[in-house]
Scaffold this motif. Structure first.
Motif, mmCIF file in Angstrom:
data_model
loop_
_atom_site.group_PDB
_atom_site.id
_atom_site.type_symbol
_atom_site.label_atom_id
_atom_site.label_comp_id
_atom_site.label_asym_id
_atom_site.label_seq_id
_atom_site.Cartn_x
_atom_site.Cartn_y
_atom_site.Cartn_z
ATOM 1 N N UNK A 1 0.716 -1.236 0.194
ATOM 2 C CA UNK A 1 0.121 -0.047 0.075
ATOM 3 C C UNK A 1 0.765 1.050 0.203
ATOM 4 N N UNK A 2 1.888 1.281 0.406
ATOM 5 C CA UNK A 2 2.551 2.121 0.487
ATOM 6 C C UNK A 2 3.440 2.569 -0.458
ATOM 7 N N UNK A 3 3.644 1.458 -1.119
ATOM 8 C CA UNK A 3 4.100 1.715 -2.768
ATOM 9 C C UNK A 3 5.386 0.621 -2.738
ATOM 10 N N UNK A 4 5.090 -0.429 -2.214
ATOM 11 C CA UNK A 4 6.331 -1.576 -2.607
ATOM 12 C C UNK A 4 6.312 -2.654 -3.616
ATOM 13 N N UNK A 5 7.253 -2.895 -4.100
ATOM 14 C CA UNK A 5 6.910 -3.816 -5.609
ATOM 15 C C UNK A 5 6.889 -5.701 -5.199
ATOM 16 N N UNK A 6 6.234 -6.051 -5.065
ATOM 17 C CA UNK A 6 5.893 -6.604 -4.931
ATOM 18 C C UNK A 6 6.877 -8.167 -5.614
ATOM 19 N N UNK A 7 7.707 -8.054 -6.382
ATOM 20 C CA UNK A 7 8.199 -8.748 -7.137
ATOM 21 C C UNK A 7 9.580 -8.493 -6.386
ATOM 22 N N UNK A 8 9.931 -7.399 -5.220
ATOM 23 C CA UNK A 8 10.822 -7.149 -4.613
ATOM 24 C C UNK A 8 10.993 -7.800 -3.303
ATOM 25 N N UNK A 9 9.308 -8.188 -2.298
ATOM 26 C CA UNK A 9 9.269 -8.327 -1.213
ATOM 27 C C UNK A 9 8.984 -9.821 -1.036
ATOM 28 N N UNK A 10 9.864 -10.378 -0.047
ATOM 29 C CA UNK A 10 9.630 -11.722 0.501
ATOM 30 C C UNK A 10 9.337 -11.761 1.697
ATOM 31 N N UNK A 11 8.285 -13.149 2.252
ATOM 32 C CA UNK A 11 8.632 -12.705 3.859
ATOM 33 C C UNK A 11 9.542 -13.560 4.544
ATOM 34 N N UNK A 12 10.091 -13.454 5.341
ATOM 35 C CA UNK A 12 10.938 -14.075 6.180
ATOM 36 C C UNK A 12 10.012 -13.340 7.562
ATOM 37 N N UNK A 13 9.276 -14.543 8.048
ATOM 38 C CA UNK A 13 9.175 -14.654 9.644
ATOM 39 C C UNK A 13 10.259 -14.397 10.525
ATOM 40 N N UNK A 14 10.360 -13.365 11.758
ATOM 41 C CA UNK A 14 11.373 -13.948 12.433
ATOM 42 C C UNK A 14 11.508 -15.410 13.190
ATOM 43 N N UNK A 15 12.718 -15.425 13.258
ATOM 44 C CA UNK A 15 13.231 -16.633 14.560
ATOM 45 C C UNK A 15 12.340 -16.350 15.821
ATOM 46 N N UNK A 16 12.811 -17.100 15.947
ATOM 47 C CA UNK A 16 12.710 -16.914 18.056
ATOM 48 C C UNK A 16 13.706 -18.273 18.452
ATOM 49 N N UNK A 17 14.533 -18.076 19.285
ATOM 50 C CA UNK A 17 14.774 -19.045 19.679
ATOM 51 C C UNK A 17 14.128 -20.054 20.987
ATOM 52 N N UNK A 18 12.815 -19.284 21.443
ATOM 53 C CA UNK A 18 12.045 -19.816 22.270
ATOM 54 C C UNK A 18 11.564 -21.296 21.044
#
Length: 541
Positions: free
Chosen positions: A272-289
């Protein structure tokens, strides 16, 4: 590779947590060199020199700090000729903030100020000067300026000028060379969050052609919109600063080689702010838990646990209304509320509401638990009622306990919980009570959903997949980034491509005994004429 991690320390508003994430990344990628660049908060609140974020030592090859949000650093203003250049660049930037039709001049004005600041280091003194304040006042009050938030007063001009100076302070950081500690010697810049932390990466790309990746765990711009609601400034100042952050975020998204949001929900916000979907990749935040053992046996009495800050946005009132219905069906049920008061007087409001609903003896406001695991062990069913579930890690941490989870279907909840928990509409106490009663009355179902949720959270939020993802991302960025960032052709007329220079070129010895070192041979900036050195070029395959 040499990786420059850019992040912020403490700041007055919309603070972001999770500083240990950078240390875990550096620990998992020991084959690379990591240097940490911190925009530190007020004295005593930033990262101490020589240690990583969160006090973790030995994870970074070097730690560099720039004081932010405090007293302006000492220094003289520019000379008369240079001052006129500063005034023109600053006016271009300010008009982009206040003139809706001139938004496109924000990036050029920003880079021009950065260029001037590198030359003489006089930017902080200039921005604090009366001339800069008059430029801001004149542009802000000129015809066509956006004053929907109100007409600016003199004090608004003074406050906004001071805040802009602090926001733009990274442009004058001593980080832009190619020697030790310089961003020009990095292979990749990695920005943790956006906002002012992205300014050094923008300058390094403009000056040296260094690509950068942006990771956001909780969107900086969204947090600014939420945080500035309670900022002690008049609305004209808030509107101006929020416009600055929005335009800076748009410029960052436009220039970034890759964006790695922590959830698909945040990915949609970025678009919505203008990011290009082709340059976007979801990486979940890891947790040592993920290595923490499951919670173990359930408590003897059927217990519902609600956890989170006590504030209207988390809607603990919904839990209290739902629990009144649960008690009517299951008189032995108990409710434990874990969390600290985040809005003044809200704890007293919740206690009074529990009293009016007749729940005084069955509801315990337990405050902040000693640990998250302790809170989850005390419950039979874990409930989350936020109006917007923004942070995936709290839900994931609860799922890692092996307890069944019930959540309102907002934000990241569906993405995180998936089919391993129960999702209910927000602000619907009857639906929430029904979901809790269904689980409290079915031990086999609770056990099955709890185990499935734990396995799902372990798979998605382990640290190792995050480390692997960024190992691939760094290699991908360096592999596809031109050796000459301006894309000019070589002496033979061939277009230079990635890896056009052999790796030995960047070594201290250099090819053919030239003795070229990285500090002596920076990448060519965009628009600059590269020095022709055909003997240093490998044959393009």
């Amino acid at each position: 590779m040499r990786i420059a991690l850019l992040t912020e320390g403490a700041r007055p508003y919309a603070q972001r947590g999770g500083p240990g994430w950078s240390a875990r990344l550096a620990e998992g990628l020991r084959e690379h060199e990591f240097e940490l660049y911190v925009l530190a908060g007020p004295a005593g609140r930033g990262t101490a020199a020589g240690e990583g974020p969160g006090g973790v030592q030995g994870r970074f090859d070097a730690v560099h700090e720039l004081p932010m949000w405090g007293v302006r650093p000492a220094g003289r203003g520019p000379a008369a000729l240079r001052r006129r250049q500063y005034l023109r660049a600053y006016e271009q930037l300010v008009r982009a903030l206040v003139m809706p039709r001139e938004r496109g001049s924000f990036g050029p004005g920003l880079h021009r100020l950065a260029e001037l600041a590198r030359a003489d280091g006089a930017l902080p003194a200039f921005l604090a000067s009366g001339r800069a304040q008059r430029v801001l006042e004149r542009a802000w009050r000129s015809p066509g300026a956006d004053t929907a938030a109100g007409q600016p007063m003199v004090r608004d001009v003074l406050v906004a000028a001071d805040l802009l100076e602090q926001c733009l302070r990274p442009l004058s950081a001593p980080w832009y060379g190619t020697g030790p500690g310089g961003l020009g010697a990095a292979d990749v810049c990695h920005v943790i969050g956006t906002g002012p932390a992205a300014l050094p990466a923008l300058v390094a790309k403009q000056l040296h052609g260094v690509p950068f990746v942006v990771t956001e765990h909780g969107l900086h711009l969204r947090e600014q919109y939420a945080g500035y609601r309670e900022a002690p400034y008049r609305w004209p100042v808030r509107a101006l600063l929020l416009t600055f952050f929005r335009l800076l975020t748009e410029e960052t998204y436009r220039q970034a080689a890759l964006l790695t949001p922590g959830s698909a929900h945040d990915q949609q916000w970025q678009r919505r702010v203008g990011a290009d979907p082709a340059r976007t990749r979801v990486v979940h935040e890891g947790t040592p838990a993920v290595a923490r053992p499951a919670a173990g046996p359930e408590p003897e009495a059927p217990t519902v646990v609600w956890a989170g800050p006590l504030e209207p946005g988390r809607d603990p009132a919904l839990m209290l209304h739902a629990f009144a219905r649960i008690r009517a069906e299951l008189p032995t049920a108990r409710l434990l509320v874990h969390g600290e008061e985040a809005a003044p007087g809200y704890l007293a409001h919740c206690e009074a509401l529990a009293g009016r609903l007749g729940l005084t003896g069955s509801v315990e406001f337990a405050g902040r638990p000693g640990s998250a695991g302790e809170a989850w062990r005390s419950g039979t069913v874990l409930v989350f009622t936020a109006l917007v579930q923004r942070a995936p890690l709290l839900l994931a941490d609860a799922m890692l306990s092996g307890r069944a989870v019930v959540s309102t279907d907002t934000g990241v909840a569906r993405e995180v919980v998936g089919p391993t928990g129960l999702l209910v509409p927000p602000r619907d106490p009857q639906a929430l009570a029904g979901a809790c009663l269904a689980l409290l009355g079915d031990e086999e179902r609770r056990s099955r959903l709890g185990l499935a949720g734990r396995l799902r959270a372990q798979e998605r939020f382990a640290v190792e997949p995050v480390v692997t993802a960024f190992r691939d991302i760094y290699l991908e960025l360096v592999s596809n980034w031109p050796a000459y960032p301006d894309g000019r052709s070589g002496a033979s007329g061939q277009r230079l491509r990635p890896f056009a220079r052999p790796a030995e070129y960047w070594m201290a010895a250099g090819p053919a005994g030239t003795g070229r070192a990285v500090a002596e041979e920076p990448r060519t900036s965009a628009g600059a004429e590269p020095e022709a050195k055909p003997e240093a070029l490998a044959e393009v395959v």
